[in-house]
Write an enzyme that holds these catalytic residues in place. Sequence first.
Site, mmCIF file in Angstrom:
data_model
loop_
_atom_site.group_PDB
_atom_site.id
_atom_site.type_symbol
_atom_site.label_atom_id
_atom_site.label_comp_id
_atom_site.label_asym_id
_atom_site.label_seq_id
_atom_site.Cartn_x
_atom_site.Cartn_y
_atom_site.Cartn_z
ATOM 1 N N CYS A 62 22.734 25.889 42.212
ATOM 2 C CA CYS A 62 21.378 26.022 41.486
ATOM 3 C C CYS A 62 20.624 27.159 41.856
ATOM 4 O O CYS A 62 20.552 28.283 40.905
ATOM 5 C CB CYS A 62 20.537 24.728 41.530
ATOM 6 S SG CYS A 62 21.303 23.474 41.018
ATOM 7 N N LYS A 76 12.847 23.813 34.203
ATOM 8 C CA LYS A 76 13.318 23.849 35.479
ATOM 9 C C LYS A 76 13.704 25.559 35.727
ATOM 10 O O LYS A 76 14.130 25.993 34.775
ATOM 11 C CB LYS A 76 14.994 23.298 35.583
ATOM 12 C CG LYS A 76 15.604 23.576 37.138
ATOM 13 C CD LYS A 76 16.764 22.562 37.309
ATOM 14 C CE LYS A 76 17.125 22.708 38.674
ATOM 15 N NZ LYS A 76 18.354 21.975 39.024
ATOM 16 N N HIS A 103 44.139 23.236 50.454
ATOM 17 C CA HIS A 103 43.416 24.497 50.871
ATOM 18 C C HIS A 103 42.202 24.073 52.066
ATOM 19 O O HIS A 103 41.617 23.060 51.816
ATOM 20 C CB HIS A 103 42.859 25.660 50.112
ATOM 21 C CG HIS A 103 42.254 26.719 50.801
ATOM 22 N ND1 HIS A 103 41.279 26.991 51.302
ATOM 23 C CD2 HIS A 103 42.994 28.171 50.794
ATOM 24 C CE1 HIS A 103 40.936 28.343 51.607
ATOM 25 N NE2 HIS A 103 42.119 28.850 51.511
ATOM 26 N N HIS A 131 25.680 26.939 36.505
ATOM 27 C CA HIS A 131 27.053 26.771 36.900
ATOM 28 C C HIS A 131 27.602 25.627 36.200
ATOM 29 O O HIS A 131 27.000 25.162 35.082
ATOM 30 C CB HIS A 131 27.073 26.559 38.295
ATOM 31 C CG HIS A 131 26.202 25.489 38.767
ATOM 32 N ND1 HIS A 131 26.396 24.180 38.533
ATOM 33 C CD2 HIS A 131 24.870 25.373 39.615
ATOM 34 C CE1 HIS A 131 25.198 23.214 39.152
ATOM 35 N NE2 HIS A 131 24.309 24.204 39.495
#
Length: 554
Positions: A100, A148, A271, A334
């Site tokens: 964020c 926000k 991974h 995102h």
Amino acid sequence: MLGAVVLPPSTPRAAVCRTMGSGGPLLLLRGLLLVGAAYCAAPRPPRHSSRPNVLLVACDSFDGRLTFYPGNQTVDLPFINFMKRHGSVFLNAYTNSPICCPSRAAMWSGLFTHLTESWNNFKGLDPDYVTWMDLMQKHGYYTQKYGKLDYTSGHHSVSNRVEAWTRDVEFLLRQEGRPKVNLTGDRRHVRVMKTDWQVTDKAVTWIKKEAVNLTQPFALYLGLNLPHPYPSPYAGENFGSSTFLTSPYWLEKVKYEAIKIPTWTALSEMHPVDYYSSYTKNCTGEFTKQEVRRIRAFYYAMCAETDAMLGEIISALQDTDLLKKTIIMFTSDHGELAMEHRQFYKMSMYEGSSHVPLLVMGPGIRKQQQVSAVVSLVDIYPTMLDLARIPVLQNLSGYSLLPLLLEKAEDEVPRRGPRPSWVLSEFHGCNVNASTYMLRTDQWKYITYSDGVSVPPQLFDLSADPDELTNVAIKFPETVQSLDKILRSIVNYPKVSSTVQNYNKKQFISWKQSLGQNYSNVIANLRWHQDWLKEPKKYEDAIDRWLSQREQRK
């Protein structure tokens, strides 16, 4: 027509009236049947004589792949579709940091994360940082923000920052509750995320009562929390946010038959950084396909509710005759993995986490255009300045999007050099135990970690492997070398990684000292308390060993 899309035959208008109120996002055909025609008829204002109003709606955790095929087959998003018909959609837009605060810091500053040193959700921009909206206000725009923001330092939970600071410690602790779903209300329950609806209502009221009377252009920002997962108090003290919450109303917008169940790599073959992420996110346990399908369905339903809030704003602009005078942008900080790669949340360079929506419509913007160029959130800053006819700063990391959007090129606008054929994203926060750097080009996604040596890199051919299931770094060493050379020309990432490691240790030491004798009790009861309290001495000792290690050379 938009009205037909927004109100499917199965939607009882009276029920929508009762639930949404007269100002709801669907508007019951009140003017919406005319939106398409009215908007198409709007003349393009000459940019030399007037400047457009600008609106940015930025939500949280929206997977950009839902805005075009085939992702758009999973859920009804009528207002995003409206923007696509009357504007442009970017097919390859990325966050500059998949979490964020650092992501929003990049969007508001126009600079890459390593330049602003926005290392985690606690470390963002200084409160007095000059943003693109500040410059627009200085140059004659009336500016207004709702909702926000989250781009300045000092926010988010203590758990969040401590987990980021201690990611180099040699322990493995679950830091989140197990992801779950929660169905609330009935088919009449529309306003699930009340906080977001409240700020949306404020923005609508401002448009109808204030913006309509302005004699100067305006820049309006609306920040939404959705479709970010909700808090999970069931997880105990200092709970995180691992609950996907919606109502039957929004769940009915999801097409279950189109939901794709992601393929997972075996835990033993993951991974090492992916395994750390999956474990700390509490995702290494068993999940049935039904559980995964429901988590994804509820997430898509949350996206549908987000789309309705966007619709409220578009409808308000239409009602006030401002739609034809306003450039609208929709994006997110995102994405959301929604159980892809055995993870939820973000903090990853995989597509679900790093790929963001970016749609633009308004006077002079090409309609029904799909833009394939790779772009990122740092491009919003110079684009806003460009729209406002403000000279674009030359030190910005981003490039104006207008050359990709305008119906007609404007030769009088001075441009920087050619747009690069890559975008950069980086991550230095919690749930990942190494600084991460991603270089995305037209075909390739190159991901490298830390100093570029201690952790193996990843290379994905997105044209052949869009789900990023096969790391071909070993198969194509020359490609890895070439992309790594480009990356190092942009950022000295081994040095940045070392800087972050030193920052983390200094911050933790300062925090520990501030607690005094309360340290052991406080650190034991952060979000990782379920694991920590089983062997508290073991984990405190691991931290002590980490603190005794020498500072990394820069």
